[in-house]
Design an enzyme around this catalytic site. Sequence first.
Site, short mmCIF file in Angstrom:
data_model
loop_
_atom_site.label_atom_id
_atom_site.label_comp_id
_atom_site.label_asym_id
_atom_site.label_seq_id
_atom_site.Cartn_x
_atom_site.Cartn_y
_atom_site.Cartn_z
N ASP A 14 -10.95 26.80 -13.33
CA ASP A 14 -9.67 27.47 -13.53
C ASP A 14 -9.20 27.18 -14.95
OD1 ASP A 14 -6.96 28.15 -13.61
OD2 ASP A 14 -6.58 27.43 -11.58
N ILE A 15 -8.96 28.20 -15.72
CA ILE A 15 -8.59 28.04 -17.13
C ILE A 15 -7.31 27.19 -17.29
CG2 ILE A 15 -7.19 30.16 -17.32
CD1 ILE A 15 -9.75 29.20 -19.94
N ASN A 28 -2.15 41.31 -21.90
CA ASN A 28 -2.04 42.76 -22.13
C ASN A 28 -1.23 43.02 -23.40
OD1 ASN A 28 0.85 42.93 -21.41
ND2 ASN A 28 0.12 42.47 -19.34
N GLY A 36 -4.15 37.68 -12.41
CA GLY A 36 -5.35 37.02 -12.93
C GLY A 36 -5.03 35.81 -13.79
N VAL A 37 -5.76 35.71 -14.90
CA VAL A 37 -5.58 34.60 -15.83
C VAL A 37 -4.14 34.55 -16.35
CG1 VAL A 37 -6.25 33.78 -18.13
CG2 VAL A 37 -7.99 34.61 -16.55
N ASP A 38 -3.63 35.71 -16.71
CA ASP A 38 -2.28 35.81 -17.28
C ASP A 38 -1.24 35.25 -16.31
OD1 ASP A 38 -0.54 36.57 -19.25
OD2 ASP A 38 -0.74 38.73 -18.94
N SER A 123 -11.40 40.56 -20.13
CA SER A 123 -11.58 41.98 -19.75
C SER A 123 -12.42 42.22 -18.50
CB SER A 123 -12.17 42.82 -20.90
OG SER A 123 -11.19 43.14 -21.86
N THR A 124 -12.98 41.16 -17.90
CA THR A 124 -13.91 41.40 -16.79
C THR A 124 -13.24 41.44 -15.42
OG1 THR A 124 -14.42 39.05 -16.46
CG2 THR A 124 -15.78 40.26 -18.07
N GLY A 125 -11.91 41.30 -15.40
CA GLY A 125 -11.19 41.37 -14.12
C GLY A 125 -10.49 42.72 -13.99
N1 APR Z 1 -9.31 30.88 -14.53
C1 APR Z 1 -10.44 31.42 -15.05
N2 APR Z 1 -10.81 32.70 -14.84
C2 APR Z 1 -10.01 33.45 -14.05
C3 APR Z 1 -8.81 32.97 -13.49
C4 APR Z 1 -8.47 31.61 -13.74
N3 APR Z 1 -7.37 31.06 -13.24
N4 APR Z 1 -8.23 33.99 -12.78
C5 APR Z 1 -9.04 35.06 -12.91
N5 APR Z 1 -10.12 34.73 -13.67
C6 APR Z 1 -11.24 35.57 -14.12
C7 APR Z 1 -11.50 36.88 -13.42
O1 APR Z 1 -12.33 36.67 -12.30
C8 APR Z 1 -12.20 37.68 -14.51
O2 APR Z 1 -13.59 37.37 -14.55
O3 APR Z 1 -10.96 35.94 -15.47
C9 APR Z 1 -11.58 37.15 -15.80
C10 APR Z 1 -10.56 38.08 -16.44
O4 APR Z 1 -9.76 38.69 -15.42
P1 APR Z 1 -8.23 39.12 -15.62
O5 APR Z 1 -7.35 37.93 -15.59
O6 APR Z 1 -7.94 40.19 -14.66
O7 APR Z 1 -8.17 39.67 -17.16
P2 APR Z 1 -8.59 41.09 -17.78
O8 APR Z 1 -9.72 41.73 -17.06
O9 APR Z 1 -8.74 40.83 -19.24
O10 APR Z 1 -7.34 42.02 -17.52
C11 APR Z 1 -6.15 41.78 -18.24
O11 APR Z 1 -4.82 41.66 -16.26
O12 APR Z 1 -3.05 40.66 -15.20
C12 APR Z 1 -3.42 41.35 -16.20
O13 APR Z 1 -1.69 40.95 -17.80
C13 APR Z 1 -3.08 41.03 -17.63
O14 APR Z 1 -2.85 43.36 -17.87
C14 APR Z 1 -3.67 42.26 -18.19
C15 APR Z 1 -5.00 42.37 -17.46
#
Ligand code: APR
Length: 176
Positions: A14-15, A28, A36-38, A123-125
Amino acid sequence: MTSQLTPIQLVQGDITQQTTDAIVNAANCRLSGGGGVDGAIHRFGGPTIKQETQRHYPQGCQTGSAVITTAGHLSTKYVIHAVGPIWTDGYHCEPELLRSAYRTSLVLATTHDCQSIAFPAISTGAYGYPLQPAAHIALETYLNFKIRNDAPLSIRFVLYNIGILKTFETALAQCT
Ligand code: APR
């Protein structure tokens, strides 16, 4: 705060739990928070991170770029908010924009004297970038950056599940 990292570390995790000098948020353009991460970073870091983005970057952040804030309650000095591309079909500059999001984050980390940085797979989520090419871009961007920069910046990719970790391991074996 600085971790003794090998040049590239791939871990499942977990980041928000990282103690590197900087961690990278998958943000974003509006820097408005999300899931997600954000979502996790703002939830664990507390409200000061959003307050800082609103104060210093009211215009948001362009896709392919990144901005930096302090880290609130997180165990890191900085959060680098990187905006990766939304995947459409691969013909809308997605690779260049993803590379640029990683590169800008690395530059911001070194200009703030960070010696270690942790990235998620940007970008992979929610943004739907296919994992394999995204992993290659992430790793190659760092390797190219290291060739051109003397800065002692170690990197850790924090991958959320075993499938993402395995994809990065395979990509790293192909890069080196
Ligand atoms: N720690 C590490 N990796 C994570 C975590 C975490 N806590 N939560 C999710 N991930 C992984 C996901 O499985 C994916 O592989 O991080 C990667 C990126 O996923 P997202 O967080 O969805 O980011 P992204 O694909 O860049 O989309 C960005 O999502 O919520 C929004 O505000 C954000 O609009 C923006 C978009």
